[in-house]
Each structure stands twice: as C-alpha cells, then as structure tokens.
Design a protein around this motif. Structure first.
Motif, PDB file in Angstrom:
ATOM      1  N   LEU A  29      -3.019   0.421   2.414  1.00  0.00           N
ATOM      2  CA  LEU A  29      -2.620  -0.954   2.708  1.00  0.00           C
ATOM      3  C   LEU A  29      -3.606  -1.632   3.647  1.00  0.00           C
ATOM      4  CD1 LEU A  29       1.208  -0.318   3.001  1.00  0.00           C
ATOM      5  CD2 LEU A  29       0.081  -1.712   1.257  1.00  0.00           C
ATOM      6  N   GLU A  30      -4.124  -0.900   4.625  1.00  0.00           N
ATOM      7  CA  GLU A  30      -5.110  -1.494   5.535  1.00  0.00           C
ATOM      8  C   GLU A  30      -6.404  -1.838   4.811  1.00  0.00           C
ATOM      9  OE1 GLU A  30      -3.999   0.158   9.982  1.00  0.00           O
ATOM     10  OE2 GLU A  30      -5.428   1.311   8.779  1.00  0.00           O
ATOM     11  N   SER A  31      -6.713  -1.113   3.739  1.00  0.00           N
ATOM     12  CA  SER A  31      -7.914  -1.402   2.951  1.00  0.00           C
ATOM     13  C   SER A  31      -7.688  -2.551   1.973  1.00  0.00           C
ATOM     14  CB  SER A  31      -8.335  -0.166   2.160  1.00  0.00           C
ATOM     15  OG  SER A  31      -7.478   0.045   1.043  1.00  0.00           O
ATOM     16  N   LYS A  32      -6.467  -3.128   2.039  1.00  0.00           N
ATOM     17  CA  LYS A  32      -6.066  -4.174   1.093  1.00  0.00           C
ATOM     18  C   LYS A  32      -6.168  -3.686  -0.352  1.00  0.00           C
ATOM     19  CE  LYS A  32      -6.760  -8.298   3.926  1.00  0.00           C
ATOM     20  NZ  LYS A  32      -5.388  -8.833   3.801  1.00  0.00           N
ATOM     21  N   LEU A  33      -5.663  -2.461  -0.555  1.00  0.00           N
ATOM     22  CA  LEU A  33      -5.541  -1.866  -1.887  1.00  0.00           C
ATOM     23  C   LEU A  33      -6.901  -1.685  -2.555  1.00  0.00           C
ATOM     24  CD1 LEU A  33      -2.531  -4.093  -2.966  1.00  0.00           C
ATOM     25  CD2 LEU A  33      -2.419  -1.819  -1.928  1.00  0.00           C
ATOM     26  N   GLU A  34      -7.880  -1.296  -1.751  1.00  0.00           N
ATOM     27  CA  GLU A  34      -9.240  -1.102  -2.258  1.00  0.00           C
ATOM     28  C   GLU A  34      -9.255  -0.138  -3.432  1.00  0.00           C
ATOM     29  OE1 GLU A  34     -13.676   0.201  -0.617  1.00  0.00           O
ATOM     30  OE2 GLU A  34     -11.969   0.106   0.753  1.00  0.00           O
ATOM     31  N   GLY A  35      -9.982  -0.513  -4.477  1.00  0.00           N
ATOM     32  CA  GLY A  35     -10.120   0.338  -5.645  1.00  0.00           C
ATOM     33  C   GLY A  35      -9.036   0.148  -6.692  1.00  0.00           C
ATOM     34  N   ASP A  36      -8.076  -0.743  -6.422  1.00  0.00           N
ATOM     35  CA  ASP A  36      -7.034  -0.964  -7.419  1.00  0.00           C
ATOM     36  C   ASP A  36      -7.661  -1.505  -8.702  1.00  0.00           C
ATOM     37  OD1 ASP A  36      -4.897  -2.764  -8.833  1.00  0.00           O
ATOM     38  OD2 ASP A  36      -3.756  -1.435  -7.520  1.00  0.00           O
ATOM     39  N   PRO A  37      -7.340  -0.898  -9.849  1.00  0.00           N
ATOM     40  CA  PRO A  37      -8.017  -1.271 -11.090  1.00  0.00           C
ATOM     41  C   PRO A  37      -7.619  -2.617 -11.676  1.00  0.00           C
ATOM     42  CG  PRO A  37      -6.322   0.363 -11.533  1.00  0.00           C
ATOM     43  CD  PRO A  37      -6.405   0.229 -10.040  1.00  0.00           C
ATOM     44  N   LEU A  38      -6.481  -3.168 -11.292  1.00  0.00           N
ATOM     45  CA  LEU A  38      -6.001  -4.397 -11.918  1.00  0.00           C
ATOM     46  C   LEU A  38      -6.042  -5.633 -11.015  1.00  0.00           C
ATOM     47  CD1 LEU A  38      -2.974  -3.333 -14.151  1.00  0.00           C
ATOM     48  CD2 LEU A  38      -5.400  -3.396 -14.675  1.00  0.00           C
ATOM     49  N   GLU A  49      -7.443  -8.524  -8.663  1.00  0.00           N
ATOM     50  CA  GLU A  49      -8.687  -9.241  -8.397  1.00  0.00           C
ATOM     51  C   GLU A  49      -8.919  -9.275  -6.881  1.00  0.00           C
ATOM     52  OE1 GLU A  49     -10.639 -10.299 -10.726  1.00  0.00           O
ATOM     53  OE2 GLU A  49      -9.339 -10.106 -12.477  1.00  0.00           O
ATOM     54  N   ASP A  50     -10.182  -9.488  -6.479  1.00  0.00           N
ATOM     55  CA  ASP A  50     -10.494  -9.553  -5.046  1.00  0.00           C
ATOM     56  C   ASP A  50      -9.711 -10.670  -4.360  1.00  0.00           C
ATOM     57  OD1 ASP A  50     -12.193  -7.437  -5.264  1.00  0.00           O
ATOM     58  OD2 ASP A  50     -14.034  -8.628  -5.285  1.00  0.00           O
ATOM     59  N   GLU A  51      -9.506 -11.779  -5.058  1.00  0.00           N
ATOM     60  CA  GLU A  51      -8.774 -12.886  -4.450  1.00  0.00           C
ATOM     61  C   GLU A  51      -7.297 -12.532  -4.266  1.00  0.00           C
ATOM     62  OE1 GLU A  51      -7.714 -15.677  -8.282  1.00  0.00           O
ATOM     63  OE2 GLU A  51      -9.745 -15.818  -7.464  1.00  0.00           O
ATOM     64  N   ASP A  52      -6.772 -11.680  -5.144  1.00  0.00           N
ATOM     65  CA  ASP A  52      -5.398 -11.199  -4.969  1.00  0.00           C
ATOM     66  C   ASP A  52      -5.312 -10.328  -3.726  1.00  0.00           C
ATOM     67  OD1 ASP A  52      -4.720 -12.449  -7.347  1.00  0.00           O
ATOM     68  OD2 ASP A  52      -4.991 -10.629  -8.543  1.00  0.00           O
ATOM     69  N   ARG A  53      -6.222  -9.380  -3.622  1.00  0.00           N
ATOM     70  CA  ARG A  53      -6.210  -8.451  -2.498  1.00  0.00           C
ATOM     71  C   ARG A  53      -6.382  -9.185  -1.177  1.00  0.00           C
ATOM     72  NH1 ARG A  53     -10.847  -5.539  -3.124  1.00  0.00           N
ATOM     73  NH2 ARG A  53     -10.180  -4.151  -1.452  1.00  0.00           N
ATOM     74  N   ALA A  54      -7.157 -10.254  -1.185  1.00  0.00           N
ATOM     75  CA  ALA A  54      -7.372 -11.025   0.044  1.00  0.00           C
ATOM     76  C   ALA A  54      -6.101 -11.721   0.507  1.00  0.00           C
ATOM     77  CB  ALA A  54      -8.480 -12.061  -0.180  1.00  0.00           C
ATOM     78  N   ARG A  55      -5.177 -11.953  -0.422  1.00  0.00           N
ATOM     79  CA  ARG A  55      -3.930 -12.654  -0.076  1.00  0.00           C
ATOM     80  C   ARG A  55      -2.791 -11.686   0.253  1.00  0.00           C
ATOM     81  NH1 ARG A  55      -2.011 -15.394  -4.296  1.00  0.00           N
ATOM     82  NH2 ARG A  55      -3.523 -14.768  -5.871  1.00  0.00           N
ATOM     83  N   MET A  56      -3.085 -10.377   0.227  1.00  0.00           N
ATOM     84  CA  MET A  56      -2.104  -9.381   0.634  1.00  0.00           C
ATOM     85  C   MET A  56      -2.238  -9.141   2.140  1.00  0.00           C
ATOM     86  SD  MET A  56      -1.131  -6.131   1.548  1.00  0.00           S
ATOM     87  CE  MET A  56      -2.555  -5.075   1.351  1.00  0.00           C
ATOM     88  N   ILE A  57      -1.135  -9.257   2.847  1.00  0.00           N
ATOM     89  CA  ILE A  57      -1.116  -9.074   4.299  1.00  0.00           C
ATOM     90  C   ILE A  57      -0.228  -7.880   4.640  1.00  0.00           C
ATOM     91  CG2 ILE A  57      -0.431 -10.112   6.503  1.00  0.00           C
ATOM     92  CD1 ILE A  57      -1.005 -12.863   5.193  1.00  0.00           C
ATOM     93  N   TYR A  58      -0.742  -6.975   5.452  1.00  0.00           N
ATOM     94  CA  TYR A  58      -0.015  -5.763   5.846  1.00  0.00           C
ATOM     95  C   TYR A  58       0.344  -5.846   7.325  1.00  0.00           C
ATOM     96  CZ  TYR A  58       0.537  -0.708   6.916  1.00  0.00           C
ATOM     97  OH  TYR A  58       0.989   0.520   7.347  1.00  0.00           O
ATOM     98  N   VAL A  59       1.626  -5.703   7.621  1.00  0.00           N
ATOM     99  CA  VAL A  59       2.100  -5.770   9.008  1.00  0.00           C
ATOM    100  C   VAL A  59       2.886  -4.487   9.327  1.00  0.00           C
ATOM    101  CG1 VAL A  59       3.400  -7.089  10.723  1.00  0.00           C
ATOM    102  CG2 VAL A  59       2.293  -8.288   8.808  1.00  0.00           C
ATOM    103  N   PRO A  60       2.199  -3.437   9.832  1.00  0.00           N
ATOM    104  CA  PRO A  60       2.913  -2.244  10.259  1.00  0.00           C
ATOM    105  C   PRO A  60       3.400  -2.412  11.693  1.00  0.00           C
ATOM    106  CG  PRO A  60       0.556  -1.885  10.448  1.00  0.00           C
ATOM    107  CD  PRO A  60       0.744  -3.305   9.950  1.00  0.00           C
ATOM    108  N   THR A  61       4.565  -1.872  12.003  1.00  0.00           N
ATOM    109  CA  THR A  61       5.062  -1.936  13.378  1.00  0.00           C
ATOM    110  C   THR A  61       5.786  -0.638  13.710  1.00  0.00           C
ATOM    111  OG1 THR A  61       6.352  -3.234  14.966  1.00  0.00           O
ATOM    112  CG2 THR A  61       7.213  -3.111  12.721  1.00  0.00           C
TER     113      THR A  61
END
Length: 271
Positions: free
Chosen positions: A170-179, A181-193
């Motif tokens: 999640l911190e890598s913004k789902l790096e390597g996901d095959p489906l 797009e980079d613009e999708d991954r950029a819009r994913m925000i991970y908030v661990p607490t």
C-alpha cells in the motif's frame, strides 16, 4: 511445532463446496496470517465480497467461516487474511496450514461491501480495523473503482505496527499491479494508524476524523461531505456500529445492493 498435514481423504466435495489446495501462507505477526489457494475456473466474485472457507470438523462435517476475499478479482489465486485464535474452532487449526494442504471453498461469494451498493461520488473512504482490511485489498486493486471515484482512501487501524498487513504494497501505491494505470495509483491514498505503539499516525479512526488527520492527503474537503463522499466500513462489530452511527449523524444513508446509499457495511459480519 506444526500440526500434521491435513488428510485430503477427510474432505468431501459437494454442490456448495469445492476442495482447493493451499499455495502460499504468510505469517504477518504473532496473531495474523494470510493464505492463498487455488481458484476454480468457474469462481467469479465482485470486489469486496466474502465466501465460506474451512476444514473438516471433528464430526466429519465441514467447519466453515466467512472470509472476505483479499485478492483482486483478476488474480489466478484466492487470498484471505485471518487472525489466529488459539481456542477458535477453525483458526486454531487453520493457522498451521501449509502449502499443498487441502481446504474447503464455498462456491457462492456474496456480500454488501461492494460498489454496487454505493451511489456515485467523488471520494471513496475505506475504513478498516484489523482483518477488516481484507475486502479493501481486493477493491483497491480493481480498475473499475478508479473509474467511479477521483480518490480512493484506504484507512487501516491496528494496535501494533506489526499488524499493518500489506503495508509495503500500500505504501508503494500498489507498485507492479498489472491492471492499474499510473494515474489510478496516484489517486490511491493509504492512511495507516496505530493505537498502542509509537507511529507516524497514532489514534483510532474516529480521532483522525474528528481532528482532520484523515483528510490531510486528500485534495478534497477536509471533512466528510455526504453529497460527494462514499464510505465503506469493515472491522469489529463495535467499530462498525460506532462509525455507522457517526456517519448517520453527519447525514449519510446506508446503502444496499437493491438500494445504493452513501455508506455500506458488511451486514453478515455484524449480526
């Protein structure tokens, strides 16, 4: 010491259950593990749904529990996230399972924690505690989710840092996901607490909502907006009930498959 490998002869396939094979087991920490199993070619599910998995019981009948699918819908294997309960009828045995072991898989996934139960919106918040992260690991890797929402915000609250399963992914913004797009991954925000150890974000989810930390990485309003925001809840019964009540006070209405709304919970796990 690991318990004996499970005997495949104890399993009986039926109209409701298939017999699959464990392919991988990962122990995140002392109380948390995930497992992967083979996926039947006929098995289809919507991101966010759950299914029954299990082992033969002492009486010979299947001992089954509901587990959210953590793998994306396109994955060749099915993944599940579980706690370890030493005296639990199923998890006391399941935690010792090994690659190559057989396991029961239900043939009919279902659930309300799906995008079909939500109205269109701009931001999707996925609020989870503990193993409640599992369905969101499926949803956050679904390209259709990014077609529906401008931002996808995954919030995971645990007691100890070691319990932050899938943190690196999640911190890598789902790096390597095959489906995705980079613009999708950029819009994913991970908030661990974390609630019981020092960490960059500390406190329960409600505290992050109340003081605004939940919204810091978002480009949108720094608060919940019922007209634009959609929320999914998955965690303990107490967590779900508390947050559902809070959202309703803020003007959110709960959705269902037959009547989409502004937030959804998994009814099967709440009772």
């Amino acid at each position: 010491m690991n318990q004996p490998i499970i005997d495949r002869d104890q399993f009986t396939e039926s109209a409701a259950l298939s017999i699959e094979t464990i392919t991988e087991v990962h122990h995140w920490c002392e109380g948390l593990f995930s497992l992967k199993m083979t996926r039947p070619a006929s098995f289809r599910f919507r991101s966010g749904e759950f299914v029954m998995i299990g082992l033969p019981g002492d009486n010979g009948k299947p001992l089954l529990r509901a587990y959210s699918v953590a793998s994306p819908s396109y994955a060749e294997e099915l993944e599940f996230l579980s706690i370890k309960v030493q005296d639990g009828p199923l998890t006391s045995r399941l935690q010792y399972i090994q690659p190559g072991d057989p396991i029961y898989l239900g043939k009919k996934p279902t659930g309300t924690l799906v995008t079909d139960a939500l109205l269109p919106g701009k931001r999707l918040f996925m609020l989870s505690t503990g193993t409640g992260l599992a369905p969101f690991m499926s949803l956050v890797r679904d390209p259709e989710v990014y077609q529906m929402f401008e931002e996808v915000i995954v919030v995971h609250s645990v007691r100890n840092v070691a319990e932050l399963a899938y943190r690196e992914l999640l911190e890598s913004k789902l790096e390597g996901d095959p489906l995705l797009e980079d613009e999708d991954r950029a819009r994913m925000i991970y908030v661990p607490t974390v609630t019981r150890e020092p960490f960059r974000t500390q406190g329960r989810i409600q505290a992050l909502i109340d003081d605004g930390r939940l919204f810091e990485q978002s480009k949108g309003p720094q608060r919940f907006v019922p007209e634009e925001d959609r929320v999914m809840l998955c965690g303990s019964m107490a967590m779900i009930k508390d947050h559902a009540a809070d959202l309703e006070k803020r003007g959110f209405e709960e959705g269902a498959n037959n009547k989409p709304g502004q937030f959804v919970i998994e009814r099967a796990f709440v009772g």
